[in-house]
Design a protein around this motif. Structure first.
Motif, short mmCIF file in Angstrom:
data_model
loop_
_atom_site.label_atom_id
_atom_site.label_comp_id
_atom_site.label_asym_id
_atom_site.label_seq_id
_atom_site.Cartn_x
_atom_site.Cartn_y
_atom_site.Cartn_z
N ARG A 198 0.84 -1.22 0.00
CA ARG A 198 0.00 0.00 0.00
C ARG A 198 0.87 1.25 0.00
NH1 ARG A 198 -3.23 -3.04 3.60
NH2 ARG A 198 -4.93 -3.98 2.40
N LYS A 199 1.99 1.16 0.72
CA LYS A 199 2.85 2.34 0.72
C LYS A 199 3.53 2.51 -0.65
CE LYS A 199 6.52 4.76 3.06
NZ LYS A 199 7.68 4.58 3.92
N SER A 200 3.92 1.39 -1.25
CA SER A 200 4.64 1.50 -2.52
C SER A 200 3.78 2.15 -3.60
CB SER A 200 5.17 0.14 -2.98
OG SER A 200 4.11 -0.69 -3.38
N ILE A 201 2.46 1.86 -3.59
CA ILE A 201 1.64 2.43 -4.67
C ILE A 201 1.38 3.92 -4.48
CG2 ILE A 201 0.53 0.27 -5.37
CD1 ILE A 201 -1.92 1.18 -3.75
N THR A 202 1.75 4.45 -3.34
CA THR A 202 1.67 5.91 -3.19
C THR A 202 2.91 6.56 -3.80
OG1 THR A 202 2.80 5.92 -1.06
CG2 THR A 202 0.41 5.68 -1.00
N MET A 203 3.90 5.72 -4.13
CA MET A 203 5.13 6.26 -4.71
C MET A 203 5.11 6.02 -6.22
SD MET A 203 7.47 4.32 -1.86
CE MET A 203 9.11 4.77 -2.37
N GLU A 204 5.93 6.75 -6.95
CA GLU A 204 6.14 6.48 -8.37
C GLU A 204 6.96 5.19 -8.46
OE1 GLU A 204 5.20 8.01 -11.27
OE2 GLU A 204 3.83 9.11 -9.93
N PRO A 205 6.70 4.34 -9.49
CA PRO A 205 7.50 3.12 -9.63
C PRO A 205 9.01 3.40 -9.59
CG PRO A 205 5.67 3.07 -11.16
CD PRO A 205 5.63 4.42 -10.50
N GLY A 206 9.43 4.45 -10.27
CA GLY A 206 10.85 4.79 -10.29
C GLY A 206 11.37 5.09 -8.89
N ASP A 207 10.52 5.69 -8.05
CA ASP A 207 10.94 6.01 -6.68
C ASP A 207 11.07 4.74 -5.82
OD1 ASP A 207 10.99 8.63 -7.40
OD2 ASP A 207 8.98 9.10 -6.60
N VAL A 208 10.23 3.76 -6.15
CA VAL A 208 10.36 2.48 -5.43
C VAL A 208 11.73 1.88 -5.71
CG1 VAL A 208 9.47 0.13 -5.21
CG2 VAL A 208 7.86 2.04 -5.45
N ILE A 209 12.10 1.88 -7.01
CA ILE A 209 13.42 1.34 -7.37
C ILE A 209 14.52 2.14 -6.68
CG2 ILE A 209 15.03 0.99 -9.29
CD1 ILE A 209 12.64 0.47 -11.10
N GLU A 210 14.34 3.47 -6.68
CA GLU A 210 15.33 4.34 -6.04
C GLU A 210 15.48 4.00 -4.56
OE1 GLU A 210 18.25 6.68 -6.93
OE2 GLU A 210 16.81 5.95 -8.42
N GLU A 211 14.34 3.77 -3.89
CA GLU A 211 14.36 3.46 -2.46
C GLU A 211 15.13 2.16 -2.20
OE1 GLU A 211 13.13 5.59 -0.37
OE2 GLU A 211 13.19 4.49 1.54
N ILE A 212 14.88 1.16 -3.06
CA ILE A 212 15.58 -0.12 -2.90
C ILE A 212 17.07 0.07 -3.17
CG2 ILE A 212 15.77 -2.50 -3.74
CD1 ILE A 212 13.25 -1.95 -2.11
N LYS A 213 17.38 0.89 -4.17
CA LYS A 213 18.80 1.16 -4.44
C LYS A 213 19.46 1.83 -3.25
CE LYS A 213 20.28 2.87 -8.46
NZ LYS A 213 20.17 3.74 -9.66
N ASN A 214 18.76 2.81 -2.68
CA ASN A 214 19.32 3.53 -1.53
C ASN A 214 19.50 2.64 -0.30
OD1 ASN A 214 19.40 5.85 -3.01
ND2 ASN A 214 17.42 6.63 -2.26
N SER A 215 18.72 1.57 -0.25
CA SER A 215 18.82 0.69 0.92
C SER A 215 20.07 -0.20 0.86
CB SER A 215 17.59 -0.21 1.02
OG SER A 215 17.66 -1.23 0.04
N HIS A 216 20.73 -0.21 -0.32
CA HIS A 216 21.90 -1.07 -0.55
C HIS A 216 21.59 -2.53 -0.30
CE1 HIS A 216 24.18 2.52 -1.14
NE2 HIS A 216 23.98 2.94 0.10
N LEU A 217 20.34 -2.91 -0.51
CA LEU A 217 19.97 -4.32 -0.38
C LEU A 217 20.66 -5.11 -1.48
CD1 LEU A 217 18.18 -6.61 0.83
CD2 LEU A 217 16.40 -5.93 -0.78
N ARG A 218 21.29 -6.20 -1.07
CA ARG A 218 21.94 -7.07 -2.06
C ARG A 218 21.33 -8.47 -1.97
NH1 ARG A 218 28.28 -5.38 -1.81
NH2 ARG A 218 28.47 -7.30 -2.98
N GLY A 219 21.39 -9.18 -3.08
CA GLY A 219 20.74 -10.48 -3.19
C GLY A 219 21.12 -11.42 -2.06
N ARG A 220 20.10 -11.97 -1.39
CA ARG A 220 20.36 -12.80 -0.21
C ARG A 220 20.51 -14.28 -0.54
NH1 ARG A 220 21.74 -8.37 2.00
NH2 ARG A 220 20.65 -7.60 3.84
#
Lengths: 598, 182
Positions: A198-220
């Motif tokens: 629900r929170k993600s759909i309040t964001m632009e798709p590109g911003d979702v990707i940006e948020e994940i990039k900023n989190s420095h999440l790497r494949g587990r």
């Protein structure tokens, strides 16, 4: 039989891409896939019979002949061996009157080995007619075989209680234990299904990707590729039809954390897929899950239905018009290599699970040639929390280069085997304290394809800057025979699991094993140790990660435990092939009925 | 100074490598000037009469006699060279590796199309006959081998260059096309 098969093929609309489902359904219905129907199945799917044959023969759990009313697949991973698997195996053979690799003459019981089934914290374990049996003992085996002789259904054979958590739920009913030893701040942060989405759909798709990039999440899953970057690459493709895959094929021996996540928090994983779908505009997702976890099927299917009912999957989901996303579950059929993402795609397309040449990477040309994101179970679960709580919250956990937490699968010689969610940055020493391990001789970090470290390396830290890992840690007590019990087992694993495509990976581990045997038989010389290291280098020319790492058990054990090898080789000889003339003529002399004078 | 002594043998091979030795053509006259032959099919000397400098081995080991001959060569030759695919890898004879010997016997002596004359259905077992090994072994799995000359057969130029350099002590000049076949 023919009509049953025909009905199954119709159910999947004669779609060759659904071959795995078709074969698994046929096998579930008939117990095996009758060979005389191969031509018919191939014709119905408009593929050649050879294509069908090569697919069936590729997978460990697909069979063209009946394997017994009760088919026992006893796990042969290293931890099973440490927990007295040999006694269990012997008891199975004695009680059923049939040797492993065979079916009893009355067709009742078939006994077979199988590679790690994701139960390393509760070994020895076996799959019997798709039902999990864990913590087996010779006594328990006697009961099980007696039940088989009475014709009891496997579902009714349980004597102990079902495992904790959702394992006891009506839809799973498994004796499997979760063994959750440490609930960490990410996965176990309080969660309501749908809050991330629900929170993600309040964001632009590109911003979702940006948020994940900023989190420095790497494949587990182990490779540690930056997740946000993967999504971005996919998003850049010109193709608009895109797919989200969840890689739930965890086959690395000693890994079982994805099983626990899928048991306890499947909604979080599916929600992560939907968020990925939103971010890159994909409409369908596939969970590729290993055959060994078939006992979770009903439960996972039901979870998907619940999410559909809650409007978190399906059409216009989470109240967002035009946001359609749904998920289906694709089971594998027993192949470690299918955890490699391009092999996974091949398998999901109903083919042999052989890795593809890369590039193009799946984000460019993936499932059915379309851009595809493939993320590990744990990665997708974490996506939900990152969206919910923000990337800064996530990067505040862990270390500079390794953000967040990691779910570890810990097994072997320790008091508390199980899963632990910890922040990156802990030393192996910390972990050993945590799990109650003493007098440790060695720790295998990252499964057989990882490294075997010695006690001097215990201060090394978990994290991409030092020991990046998919989370499997197997602990070996000082009383273990590392070469015979561990290195040999791992090498045999790679021999069994090679897809056979590259000659390097098909042959080298086999040759290395022969050399190891020679050393263990007392015929080794110093040169053999160096040969093992040199010859392993061949493997770097293989196409995929399995091939590249198949020599790691030998290479890293020689690096860190060379003295163990040196103790075994002869000091007074510099050449010994181990050839024994009398032994080698035995077979021919027997066959021609003559005495073995050479 | 006496001439270097050369010995050769063919184990589980087809004599193709020996044919390739003869393929050095007129250089064989030079070779005879350069070396003395001891045990070899070329001069038909059956047993070693002295310690040799170089032994050339064609073929791998498929039976007990091959093993005895190879060990004898190792004992009597200072330098041992595997000549050709069969000596190095087992070659065509190794196609039987992986098939039970019993099956091979049955095919060769009992059931195969050429066995009609074997009316007594006998699998040969005279004590004079060497015993088959469980599989065909490349030479280096029996004794230490010093050099390997690849090819099926190795080219005459490769054999010549190698012999000359072993005799003269100079490094061999082996262009790519002489040792690679891709």
């Amino acid at each position: 039989m023919k009509t049953t098969v025909n009905k199954i093929i119709k159910k999947y609309k004669n779609d060759r891409y659904r071959l795995m489902d078709i074969l698994l359904d046929i096998q579930e219905e008939l117990g095996y896939i009758p060979e005389d129907l191969n031509q018919m199945i191939a014709d119905e799917l408009s593929i050649s019979k050879v294509e069908l044959d090569e697919t069936i023969s590729f997978y460990h759990f697909l069979t063209q002949k009946p394997l017994g009313e009760y088919t026992v697949y006893l796990n042969n991973s290293v931890t099973a061996g440490m927990m007295f698997r040999e006694d269990v195996k012997k008891t199975f053979e004695e009680q059923s009157g049939v040797l492993f690799g065979n079916v009893s003459s009355d067709g009742l019981i078939g006994l077979f080995d199988t590679s790690c089934i994701g139960m390393s914290d509760q070994e020895p374990a076996a799959i019997i007619n798709n039902v999990m049996f864990t913590n087996l003992t010779p006594f328990r085996v006697k009961e099980i075989v007696a039940d088989m002789k009475e014709g009891k259904p496997v579902e009714e054979m349980h004597k102990q209680n079902f495992g904790g958590g959702k394992n006891s739920s009506d839809l799973i009913q498994a004796v499997v234990k979760n063994n959750i030893r440490r609930k960490g701040p990410v996965l176990w942060d309080p969660y309501e299904p749908g809050e991330g989405l629900r929170k993600s759909i309040t964001m632009e798709p590109g911003d979702v990707i940006e948020e994940i990039k900023n989190s420095h999440l790497r494949g587990r899953g182990g490779a540690g590729f930056p997740t946000g970057l993967k999504w971005e690459f996919c998003n850049k493709s010109r193709e608009k039809e895109r797919y989200i895959f969840c890689n739930a094929d965890e086959g690395e021996p000693g890994t079982f954390k994805d099983r626990v996540i899928l048991t306890e928090m499947p909604k979080m994983v599916f929600e992560g897929m939907a968020i990925a779908g939103y971010a890159v505009g994909a409409k369908s997702g596939v969970v590729y899950i290993r055959y060994e976890y078939l006992y979770l099927r009903k439960y996972l299917e039901n979870t998907l239905s619940e999410l559909r009912k809650a409007k978190l999957l399906g059409r216009n989901i989470a109240g967002k018009n035009g946001f359609d996303f749904d998920i289906r579950i694709q089971y594998g059929a027993g192949a470690y290599i299918c955890g490699e993402e391009s092999a996974l795609l091949e398998s999901a397309e109903g083919k042999r699970g052989e890795p593809r040449d890369r590039p193009p990477f799946p984000v460019e040309k993936g499932f059915k040639g379309k851009p595809t994101i493939i993320n590990n179970v744990e990665t997708l679960a974490k996506v939900v929390k990152i969206i919910k709580k923000g990337s800064t919250w996530f990067t505040n956990l862990g270390t500079q280069e390794s953000a967040g937490t990691k779910l570890l699968s810990i097994s072997g010689d320790c008091r508390f085997p199980g899963v632990y969610e910890i922040e990156w940055g802990h030393s192996i020493y910390d972990i050993l304290e945590m799990v109650g391990a003493t007098d440790v001789q060695a720790v295998q970090v990252g499964g057989p394809s990882g490294i075997l470290i010695n006690p001097n390396q215990l201060p090394r830290k978990l994290g991409y800057e030092d020991l990046g890992t998919g989370g499997s840690l197997i602990i070996f007590h000082e009383s273990r025979n590392l070469i015979r019990e561990v290195v040999m087992n791992f090498t045999e694993f790679f021999i069994e699991e090679s897809c056979g495509s590259c000659s390097t990976c098909r042959n080298t581990p086999f040759i290395l094993k022969q050399k190891l045997e020679k050393i263990l038989d007392g015929h080794g010389v110093v040169q053999d140790i160096d040969d093992l290291v040199e010859w392993s280098k061949n493997l770097k020319f293989s196409r995929c990660g399995l091939g590249h790492t198949a020599g790691n058990p030998i290479i890293t054990s020689i690096q860190n435990f060379r003295h163990l090898y040196e103790k075994l080789v002869q000091r007074d000889r510099d050449y010994d092939t181990g050839f024994n003339l009398a032994e080698s003529v035995k077979e021919s002399c027997e066959a021609s009925n003559r005495s073995t004078v050479v | 100074m006496s001439k270097p002594v050369l010995a050769t043998t063919s184990l589980a091979g087809c004599f193709g490598c020996h044919m390739s030795i003869l393929d050095i053509d007129e250089r064989i006259l030079t070779l005879i000037e350069l070396v003395e032959f001891n045990k070899s099919p070329i001069n038909d000397i059956k047993t070693f009469t002295k310690q040799c400098d170089i032994g050339l081995i064609e073929g791998g080991c498929c039976n007990s006699e091959n093993v005895h001959v190879l060990r004898d060569f190792r004992k009597h030759c200072n330098i041992l060279v595997s000549l050709g695919e069969c000596a190095i890898m087992g070659g065509l004879p190794a196609m039987r590796n992986g098939i039970l010997i019993k099956e091979c016997f049955h095919e060769a002596y009992l059931n195969g199309p050429s066995t009609t004359a074997n009316t007594g259905h006998i699998i040969p077992n005279d004590p004079e006959l060497p015993c088959l090994l469980d599989k065909v072994y490349p030479c280096q799995e029996i004794v230490r081998i010093d050099y390997y000359l690849p090819g099926c057969p190795p080219r005459a130029d490769l054999i010549w260059e190698t012999l000359v350099s072993l005799i003269s002590g100079k490094p061999a000049e082996l262009p790519y096309e002489v040792i690679k076949f891709d």
